[in-house]
Design a protein around this motif. Structure first.
Motif, PDB file in Angstrom:
ATOM      1  N   ASP A 130       0.863  -1.188   0.000  1.00  0.00           N
ATOM      2  CA  ASP A 130       0.000   0.000   0.000  1.00  0.00           C
ATOM      3  C   ASP A 130       0.900   1.239   0.000  1.00  0.00           C
ATOM      4  O   ASP A 130       1.162   1.830   1.046  1.00  0.00           O
ATOM      5  CB  ASP A 130      -0.900  -0.009   1.238  1.00  0.00           C
ATOM      6  CG  ASP A 130      -1.905   1.141   1.246  1.00  0.00           C
ATOM      7  OD1 ASP A 130      -1.830   2.028   0.367  1.00  0.00           O
ATOM      8  OD2 ASP A 130      -2.774   1.155   2.140  1.00  0.00           O
ATOM      9  N   PRO A 131       1.413   1.639  -1.163  1.00  0.00           N
ATOM     10  CA  PRO A 131       2.350   2.762  -1.245  1.00  0.00           C
ATOM     11  C   PRO A 131       1.817   4.050  -0.624  1.00  0.00           C
ATOM     12  O   PRO A 131       2.572   4.795   0.019  1.00  0.00           O
ATOM     13  CB  PRO A 131       2.573   2.926  -2.755  1.00  0.00           C
ATOM     14  CG  PRO A 131       2.351   1.549  -3.298  1.00  0.00           C
ATOM     15  CD  PRO A 131       1.220   1.001  -2.492  1.00  0.00           C
ATOM     16  N   ALA A 132       0.521   4.310  -0.777  1.00  0.00           N
ATOM     17  CA  ALA A 132      -0.053   5.529  -0.213  1.00  0.00           C
ATOM     18  C   ALA A 132       0.065   5.541   1.308  1.00  0.00           C
ATOM     19  O   ALA A 132       0.306   6.594   1.918  1.00  0.00           O
ATOM     20  CB  ALA A 132      -1.512   5.669  -0.636  1.00  0.00           C
ATOM     21  N   ALA A 133      -0.104   4.383   1.927  1.00  0.00           N
ATOM     22  CA  ALA A 133       0.019   4.289   3.380  1.00  0.00           C
ATOM     23  C   ALA A 133       1.454   4.559   3.822  1.00  0.00           C
ATOM     24  O   ALA A 133       1.687   5.148   4.886  1.00  0.00           O
ATOM     25  CB  ALA A 133      -0.423   2.911   3.854  1.00  0.00           C
ATOM     26  N   CYS A 134       2.424   4.139   3.020  1.00  0.00           N
ATOM     27  CA  CYS A 134       3.833   4.406   3.336  1.00  0.00           C
ATOM     28  C   CYS A 134       4.114   5.904   3.294  1.00  0.00           C
ATOM     29  O   CYS A 134       4.782   6.452   4.173  1.00  0.00           O
ATOM     30  CB  CYS A 134       4.744   3.667   2.363  1.00  0.00           C
ATOM     31  SG  CYS A 134       4.626   1.856   2.460  1.00  0.00           S
ATOM     32  N   ALA A 135       3.601   6.559   2.264  1.00  0.00           N
ATOM     33  CA  ALA A 135       3.781   8.004   2.158  1.00  0.00           C
ATOM     34  C   ALA A 135       3.098   8.721   3.313  1.00  0.00           C
ATOM     35  O   ALA A 135       3.644   9.676   3.887  1.00  0.00           O
ATOM     36  CB  ALA A 135       3.226   8.495   0.823  1.00  0.00           C
ATOM     37  N   GLY A 143       8.848  -1.380  -6.259  1.00  0.00           N
ATOM     38  CA  GLY A 143       8.857  -0.281  -7.209  1.00  0.00           C
ATOM     39  C   GLY A 143       8.003   0.895  -6.789  1.00  0.00           C
ATOM     40  O   GLY A 143       8.494   2.020  -6.602  1.00  0.00           O
ATOM     41  N   ASP A 144       6.705   0.651  -6.619  1.00  0.00           N
ATOM     42  CA  ASP A 144       5.777   1.741  -6.329  1.00  0.00           C
ATOM     43  C   ASP A 144       5.946   2.309  -4.918  1.00  0.00           C
ATOM     44  O   ASP A 144       5.867   3.525  -4.716  1.00  0.00           O
ATOM     45  CB  ASP A 144       4.339   1.260  -6.519  1.00  0.00           C
ATOM     46  CG  ASP A 144       4.046   0.808  -7.945  1.00  0.00           C
ATOM     47  OD1 ASP A 144       4.772   1.249  -8.857  1.00  0.00           O
ATOM     48  OD2 ASP A 144       3.120   0.006  -8.143  1.00  0.00           O
ATOM     49  N   ALA A 145       6.169   1.449  -3.933  1.00  0.00           N
ATOM     50  CA  ALA A 145       6.279   1.921  -2.553  1.00  0.00           C
ATOM     51  C   ALA A 145       7.498   2.830  -2.341  1.00  0.00           C
ATOM     52  O   ALA A 145       7.363   3.920  -1.772  1.00  0.00           O
ATOM     53  CB  ALA A 145       6.300   0.743  -1.583  1.00  0.00           C
ATOM     54  N   PRO A 146       8.698   2.437  -2.790  1.00  0.00           N
ATOM     55  CA  PRO A 146       9.842   3.340  -2.621  1.00  0.00           C
ATOM     56  C   PRO A 146       9.640   4.679  -3.338  1.00  0.00           C
ATOM     57  O   PRO A 146      10.071   5.724  -2.833  1.00  0.00           O
ATOM     58  CB  PRO A 146      11.011   2.562  -3.227  1.00  0.00           C
ATOM     59  CG  PRO A 146      10.601   1.131  -3.107  1.00  0.00           C
ATOM     60  CD  PRO A 146       9.121   1.132  -3.331  1.00  0.00           C
ATOM     61  N   ALA A 147       8.989   4.645  -4.496  1.00  0.00           N
ATOM     62  CA  ALA A 147       8.727   5.891  -5.216  1.00  0.00           C
ATOM     63  C   ALA A 147       7.822   6.802  -4.400  1.00  0.00           C
ATOM     64  O   ALA A 147       8.053   8.022  -4.307  1.00  0.00           O
ATOM     65  CB  ALA A 147       8.097   5.583  -6.574  1.00  0.00           C
ATOM     66  N   ALA A 148       6.801   6.213  -3.776  1.00  0.00           N
ATOM     67  CA  ALA A 148       5.885   7.000  -2.940  1.00  0.00           C
ATOM     68  C   ALA A 148       6.611   7.550  -1.716  1.00  0.00           C
ATOM     69  O   ALA A 148       6.397   8.698  -1.308  1.00  0.00           O
ATOM     70  CB  ALA A 148       4.701   6.134  -2.511  1.00  0.00           C
ATOM     71  N   MET A 149       7.484   6.733  -1.128  1.00  0.00           N
ATOM     72  CA  MET A 149       8.279   7.201   0.012  1.00  0.00           C
ATOM     73  C   MET A 149       9.152   8.386  -0.389  1.00  0.00           C
ATOM     74  O   MET A 149       9.246   9.392   0.327  1.00  0.00           O
ATOM     75  CB  MET A 149       9.176   6.073   0.525  1.00  0.00           C
ATOM     76  CG  MET A 149       8.476   4.880   1.129  1.00  0.00           C
ATOM     77  SD  MET A 149       9.748   3.621   1.537  1.00  0.00           S
ATOM     78  CE  MET A 149       8.726   2.170   1.716  1.00  0.00           C
ATOM     79  N   ALA A 150       9.812   8.245  -1.533  1.00  0.00           N
ATOM     80  CA  ALA A 150      10.732   9.290  -1.989  1.00  0.00           C
ATOM     81  C   ALA A 150       9.999  10.597  -2.265  1.00  0.00           C
ATOM     82  O   ALA A 150      10.506  11.683  -1.958  1.00  0.00           O
ATOM     83  CB  ALA A 150      11.468   8.821  -3.236  1.00  0.00           C
TER      84      ALA A 150
END
Length: 285
Positions: free
Chosen positions: A38-43, A78-85
């Motif tokens: 859940d990339p949005a949750a990471c961000a 892929g998507d999660a690190p991008a959202a974090m960054a």
């Protein structure tokens, strides 16, 4: 070194475990608090904690499983690190992201420099490459730290597998035509902290850096060193990669040019010394 408040994605992995030993007052987000699927949750977690720096020590590491579940691996790697960054860029805080030698094709015998063209052999490498691309595209202060052949006294890794099998068997066959740098998780954790600290002071140090243990060695010779230091009589016989087929192709050449470490005052760790330290932690010597 003071990095608090530091936010780390990962809790039970090898590097995350070492980070907890080094900076126990940091905030560690395991899967229960920040699911990388859940990339949005990471961000959102980064925005909520507003830390001084973020280290992503979490990933999909099941290389073979990624071949059949590439979409899921790509979200996590892929998507999660991008959202974090992107979240870090918005807050103007440094982001350290751990990547892998698997973004290269493993051709030749020369060490790969950070800007060598990428050409992953499989799904895992493709998923990690997408993460790298997303981190760079976010435009914030960041370092992508590519590493290889991670080992420690915890989790699942080659050293622990060899130690177990070496106690059970008189001989083992181990792949000898894949060459790389075994890397102690403790050293990776220390490097991440040093880099995060320096990025906070100088965002101009952003970029991609290679970090692997020295000297480069084959899996078979890595196994021999483990047996020797553990005092095990298990004999290691060399075999080619073709004799040990796996769903995912492994790079034959995992050598990485780590000269860029000097920008952070870092050097390649001696993995042989770390093997002894790890075996001691495991009570094996």
């Amino acid at each position: 070194m003071t990095l608090a408040p530091l936010l780390v994605f990962g809790q039970t992995g090898q590097v995350a475990t070492e980070l907890q030993r080094l900076v126990p007052d940091a905030v560690f987000l395991g899967r229960d608090r920040a699911d990388l699927s859940d990339p949005a949750a990471c961000a959102a977690a980064i925005a909520a904690h507003a830390p001084r720096a973020v280290i992503n020590a979490a990933a999909w590491t099941a290389v073979d499983k990624a071949e059949s579940e590439e979409a899921a691996a790509t979200v996590v790697n892929g998507d999660a690190p991008a959202a974090m960054a992107r979240a870090c860029a918005e807050l103007r805080i440094p982001f350290v992201h751990i990547s892998t030698d698997y973004v290269f094709d493993g051709a030749g015998t020369a060490p790969f420099v950070p800007d060598h063209p990428t050409a992953p052999l499989g799904a895992y490498g493709r998923s990690k490459l997408k993460g790298e691309q997303g981190v760079r595209a976010a435009g914030g202060a960041h370092v992508i730290l590519r590493t290889s052949w991670v080992f420690s006294s915890h989790g699942n890794n080659f050293l622990k597998t060899m130690l177990r099998l070496g106690r059970e068997r008189a001989s083992l066959t181990v792949v000898a035509d894949q060459i790389g740098g075994p890397t102690p998780a403790r050293a990776i954790a220390e490097a991440c902290l040093t880099i995060a600290d320096q990025l906070a002071a100088d965002p101009g140090k952003s970029g991609t850096c290679h970090f692997s243990g020295a000297p480069d060695v084959s899996w078979a010779d890595f196994a021999r060193e483990i047996m020797a230091q553990a005092g095990l009589a298990c004999t290691i016989t060399d075999i080619p990669t073709s004799a040990f087929p796996t769903p995912a192709r492994r790079p034959a050449n995992s050598r990485m040019d780590c000269t860029g470490l000097s920008a952070f005052g870092l050097i390649r760790p001696d993995w042989r010394a770390a093997v002894g330290q790890t075996l001691s932690e495991l009570g094996a010597i």
